[in-house]
Design an enzyme around this catalytic site. Structure first.
Site, PDB file in Angstrom:
ATOM      1  N   SER A  15      59.979  39.581  69.403  1.00 50.05           N
ATOM      2  CA  SER A  15      60.795  40.551  68.675  1.00 50.05           C
ATOM      3  C   SER A  15      60.580  40.338  67.182  1.00 50.05           C
ATOM      4  CB  SER A  15      62.266  40.412  69.057  1.00 50.05           C
ATOM      5  OG  SER A  15      62.709  39.103  68.790  1.00 50.05           O
ATOM      6  N   CYS A  16      61.011  41.285  66.409  1.00 44.65           N
ATOM      7  CA  CYS A  16      60.874  41.266  64.960  1.00 44.65           C
ATOM      8  C   CYS A  16      61.452  39.957  64.414  1.00 44.65           C
ATOM      9  CB  CYS A  16      61.626  42.453  64.375  1.00 44.65           C
ATOM     10  SG  CYS A  16      61.496  42.592  62.602  1.00 44.65           S
TER      11      CYS A  16
END
Length: 80
Positions: A15-16
């Protein structure tokens, strides 16, 4: 770079900011003319990669969704 001249960065499942962080690590060793292909599954990656391209001034060749991943193909053009 691989023999084909394209380096694949597999950031699926991250994820980011994971995908951009992994891309940046590979980018540090890239040269102008190299092509980087990054795979990600985080839906926010599409906007993140556009911002990264704008910031680094490299060339986004392709950005697409391919089955279970988002694929960005980048040509390195702005290394100094």
């Amino acid at each position: 770079m691989s023999e084909s001249g394209k380096k694949v960065v597999d950031a699926r499942g991250l994820s980011c900011p994971g995908p951009i962080t992994n891309l940046t690590k590979v980018y540090r060793n890239a040269k102008n003319g190299d092509v980087l292909e990054i795979w990600a599954t985080d839906p926010g990656f599409k906007s993140d990669i556009k911002a990264w391209i704008e910031r680094t001034k490299n060339e986004l060749i392709e950005l697409k969704e391919d089955k279970d991943k988002i694929v960005a193909v980048i040509k390195i053009t702005a290394k100094k």
